[in-house]
Design an enzyme around this catalytic site. Structure first.
Site: not given
Ligand SMILES: [Zn+2]
Length: 519
Positions: A336, A348, A382-383, A410, A482
């Site tokens: 993604h 990510d 995606e997030e 991912d 994140h």
């Molecule tokens: Zn991800």
């Protein structure tokens, strides 16, 4: 010691990750072990080492390559296996993926849905895939557009407080959080460890309060290789906690950051819209607040001023390397393209996008045309809700019977261990010769999964498409996930090359095996 002994003289194959010393066989250098103890251990662990030292090395049945079944031989004839070896060798010396992720993270930067950078990333990836000669489509996706604002907090009342002082709390807003007033709000903090404790508080004790969920991320599981289990246990509170608190009248909700690092870093992430301000405090701050709250009253001044802007138009990038024999049959390789805004989305999931791109780049470079269409997808959103995956599912669901398989990466960019797979036993058994090709660098595990092995391919998987998730060594993934520290330096180029090799080999194998993978 003879060369057919195991353990002490074991030399890893070239390219295999060297694990930290602590994980190696310690008895080889144990300072207090006597020679007889060592001999006993070796006799137990390496039964061939003593009995056969005078004999020529005997073939060891468990070390021999298993015979291929007839179905495996038909699906993977020698020429295809040679091509897979060639692809692997090329990928293990190719820096295409690294250059691409460097551009995505350093030149473009964070790519949250709806942002200027997400738009630039769509244009960039589409243009790069066109340059490779792929047939590129942009699939329109409506995405949420949420932007971070001010985020500060301090404890303004707590047991033992030095008069006139306050304590800073490090936190970040969760995706979708609403805003406090511009000058913040002040309320008592109530700490719960789980949903049951919240329930037993009831509306009486939760209304008007800031609720802190103090679920602890299990670092021991993560260190032992079960990081995604730790994540699953803790992330429930990030996802559903704020809404549950709002339902009891809380004025704001905080969660303990879902992550494993000890550097007072807050981890953002998606949370079900709760209609109240929602944030993640660092693990250290959660512990501090819990300790003080156990002693008496704790009040916090909290300022979070994110904004939800109107939904915005974005795109999935879909790029086909058309199949020579069955162009209508599709093998998806994907990651993604959107990321959170705190870091630059390197692990990510910039890494996932670029290893999918490299799968096509390698085939073009080697002039290997797949029989079926290899479809590279850079997913959007995606997030913050998965709009890209949902749109693809809506637009293509009638083609899912012709989607032979879907792969997503991912879970980072660290050394790949293999794949998690949601498919029939017959299908995974058929892939054994492909895994044998990946064994030289350790990416040959195939872990059966009862869940979709990737968020963006979940709909395909739920509709019967055999699905694979590239699985990396995840022991440190949630140190950075994140956070502001998800940046390019976390990617080790050699490990990214291994990921690209695993993706390219598996993608080409699925696109070229004689029969479509059985369902
Ligand atoms: Zn991800």
């Amino acid at each position: 010691m003879s060369s057919n002994s195991c353990g002490a003289n074991y030399t890893p194959r070239r390219g295999v990750r060297q694990y930290p010393r602590a994980l190696t066989l310690r008895y080889t250098k144990h300072p207090t072990m006597t020679h007889s103890q060592l001999a006993f251990l070796l006799a137990v662990l390496c039964p061939l080492s003593t009995a056969q030292t005078q004999q020529p090395p005997a073939p060891r049945s468990f070390a021999a390559q298993p015979q291929m079944t007839q179905a495996q031989q038909e699906n993977f004839p020698p020429q295809l296996l040679d091509e897979l070896q060639t692809i692997k060798a090329a990928a293990l010396t190719d820096d295409y993926a690294y250059h691409q992720v460097a551009h995505l993270t350093e030149n473009i930067g964070p790519r949250p849905s709806g942002s200027l950078q997400a738009k630039a990333a769509v244009d960039y990836v589409a243009s790069e895939l066109r340059q490779l000669g792929l047939d590129v489509q942009l699939e329109e996706v409506k995405v949420p557009h949420w932007v971070r604002g001010a985020e500060t907090a301090e404890l303004v009342e707590y047991p033992g407080q030095a008069p006139g002082s306050a304590q800073k709390v490090v936190l970040t807003a969760l995706g979708g959080s609403t805003s406090t007033p511009a000058d913040g709000l002040t309320a008592d903090v109530v700490v719960v460890n789980n949903f049951d404790e919240l329930k037993s508080l009831g509306r009486d004790k939760a209304a008007g309060k800031i609720v802190l969920f103090n679920e602890i991320f299990d670092k021991q599981k993560a260190a032992a290789g079960l990081a995604f289990i730790s994540y699953g246990e803790a992330v429930r509170y990030r996802g559903a906690g704020p809404k549950a608190a709002a339902d009891l009248g809380a004025v704001a909700a905080l969660v303990r950051s879902v992550g494993s690092a000890d550097y007072r870093l807050p981890h953002t992430g998606f949370s079900t819209p709760a209609g109240i301000p929602a944030g993640a405090v660092t693990a250290e701050d959660a512990a501090l607040i819990a300790d003080l709250a156990a002693q008496g009253k704790v009040r916090m001044h909290l300022t979070l001023t994110p904004q939800k802007l109107p939904d915005s138009t974005s795109y999935n990038v879909i790029a086909d390397l058309k199949g020579s024999e069955h162009p209508e049959q599709i093998v998806v390789v994907s990651g993604h393209l959107d990321s959170w805004d705190l870091g630059t989305g390197a692990i990510d999931d910039g890494a996932g996008v670029v290893v999918a791109m490299e799968a096509a780049e390698i085939l073009q470079k080697l002039h290997l045309r797949p029989k079926r269409t290899l479809r590279v997808i850079a997913w959007m959103d995606e997030e913050s809700g998965g709009a890209g995956s949902q749109t693809y599912s809506k637009d293509h669901i009638n083609d899912f019977p012709k989607h032979v398989a879907a792969i997503e990466s991912d879970s980072g960019a660290a050394h790949p261990l293999g794949f998690s797979a949601r498919m029939s036993t017959a299908a995974s058994e058929l892939l054994r010769p492909v895994l044998n090709v990946l064994q030289s660098f350790g990416a040959n595990a195939l872990q059966p999964s009862s869940y979709p092995p990737g968020a963006d391919i979940a709909s395909m998987s739920d509709n019967g498409v055999p699905a694979l998730g590239l699985e990396q060594d995840g022991r440190t993934y949630f140190n950075f996930h994140h956070t502001a520290a998800d940046t390019l330096d976390k990617i080790v180029p050699a490990e990214l090359r291994e990921n690209a090799a695993a993706m390219a080999v598996m993608g080409y194998a699925l696109a070229c095996m004689k029969d479509p993978l059985p369902r």
